[in-house]
Scaffold this motif. Sequence first.
Motif, PDB file in Angstrom:
ATOM      1  N   ARG A   2       0.848  -1.194   0.000  1.00 46.46           N
ATOM      2  CA  ARG A   2       0.000   0.000   0.000  1.00 46.46           C
ATOM      3  C   ARG A   2       0.885   1.247   0.000  1.00 46.46           C
ATOM      4  O   ARG A   2       1.893   1.294   0.718  1.00 46.46           O
ATOM      5  N   VAL A   3       0.512   2.220  -0.825  1.00 46.18           N
ATOM      6  CA  VAL A   3       1.222   3.495  -0.874  1.00 46.18           C
ATOM      7  C   VAL A   3       0.197   4.611  -0.705  1.00 46.18           C
ATOM      8  O   VAL A   3      -0.855   4.607  -1.349  1.00 46.18           O
ATOM      9  N   GLY A  11       4.477   4.110   2.652  1.00 46.29           N
ATOM     10  CA  GLY A  11       4.533   2.918   1.821  1.00 46.29           C
ATOM     11  C   GLY A  11       4.895   1.723   2.674  1.00 46.29           C
ATOM     12  O   GLY A  11       5.848   1.785   3.458  1.00 46.29           O
ATOM     13  N   LEU A  19       9.581   2.634   2.622  1.00 47.64           N
ATOM     14  CA  LEU A  19       9.950   3.972   2.185  1.00 47.64           C
ATOM     15  C   LEU A  19      11.450   4.171   2.232  1.00 47.64           C
ATOM     16  O   LEU A  19      12.088   3.947   3.272  1.00 47.64           O
ATOM     17  N   LEU A  29       8.947   6.461  -6.248  1.00 51.00           N
ATOM     18  CA  LEU A  29       7.881   5.631  -5.686  1.00 51.00           C
ATOM     19  C   LEU A  29       6.538   6.341  -5.792  1.00 51.00           C
ATOM     20  O   LEU A  29       5.528   5.722  -6.166  1.00 51.00           O
ATOM     21  N   ALA A  33       3.414   5.062  -8.019  1.00 56.08           N
ATOM     22  CA  ALA A  33       2.159   4.753  -7.320  1.00 56.08           C
ATOM     23  C   ALA A  33       0.985   5.486  -7.948  1.00 56.08           C
ATOM     24  O   ALA A  33      -0.098   4.915  -8.123  1.00 56.08           O
ATOM     25  N   ILE A 105      -3.669   2.292  -3.522  1.00 51.19           N
ATOM     26  CA  ILE A 105      -3.091   3.630  -3.631  1.00 51.19           C
ATOM     27  C   ILE A 105      -4.179   4.616  -3.225  1.00 51.19           C
ATOM     28  O   ILE A 105      -5.223   4.684  -3.874  1.00 51.19           O
TER      29      ILE A 105
END
Length: 271
Positions: A2-3, A11, A19, A29, A33, A105
């Motif tokens: 998950r971000v 993240g 992260l 990133l 995402a 996201i």
Amino acid sequence: MRVEVLGTLRGEAAGVSVLPSASKPRQILALLALNAQHIVPVPVLMEELWGAGPPRSAPTTLQTYILQLRRRLRSAIPGAAGVWDKNVLVTRHGGYLLDVEPSDIDALEFDRLAGAGHTAYEIGDMAAASASLAAALRLWRGPVLADVPHGRHLGIEATRLKESRLGALERRIGADLRLGRHREVLGELCALCERHPLHESLRALQILAYCADGRSSDALIAYKRLRETLVEELGLEPSPRIQRLHQAVLRGEDAVEAWAGPLRGAGELTG
């Protein structure tokens, strides 16, 4: 995995943070995402990191940043090293792709929920519109990528999301007004009008809420403040549409009808 980008960058995978600490890998990133399941071309990533004139070493340095991100992914699930990380952060011809579900996201989930809310509003289902838009807005923890530098592409996305958030907020308040929740939203509207003093639609919603609460004098004061601010800051008069609303309040006519006017569609209130 998950971000989250609607606030500070977060993240994680399997409950472990992935992260990186350096700013440029964080930019990568974030941009991957926001484009989950779509290839982000190498030139786009380089422009995000270095602008229009990247150094000669940029391609090699970008590959190093990608390897750093994959190392962070491997650290989250050591037993899947060499497989899981490459299946999530995928190399494609000419670019890279983050292969995660859009629902993982927060910005993409916001887009989905906000879209559902706008659709419900357009067909007149105010309860569903309010619920979906409120759920979308609850995903926000602060300004987009508050702790990540914005290059050109992240800057564009941040601006888009900021405007989308304001649009969702307007629509949610509009739906709540249609549901008779004018007293519940008045305090929120007063705060929003202070933060966005030039925003006519928010001021119109405030005027409508005052009228629904039987406070015509406060509605007229709200219009007066908007007009004074527009004239002082921009040298402009309020738009004809909000002037019609003002005249309706003065004459004791239907404020909702005056604001919606010929622009109103099914269930329309805020235009």
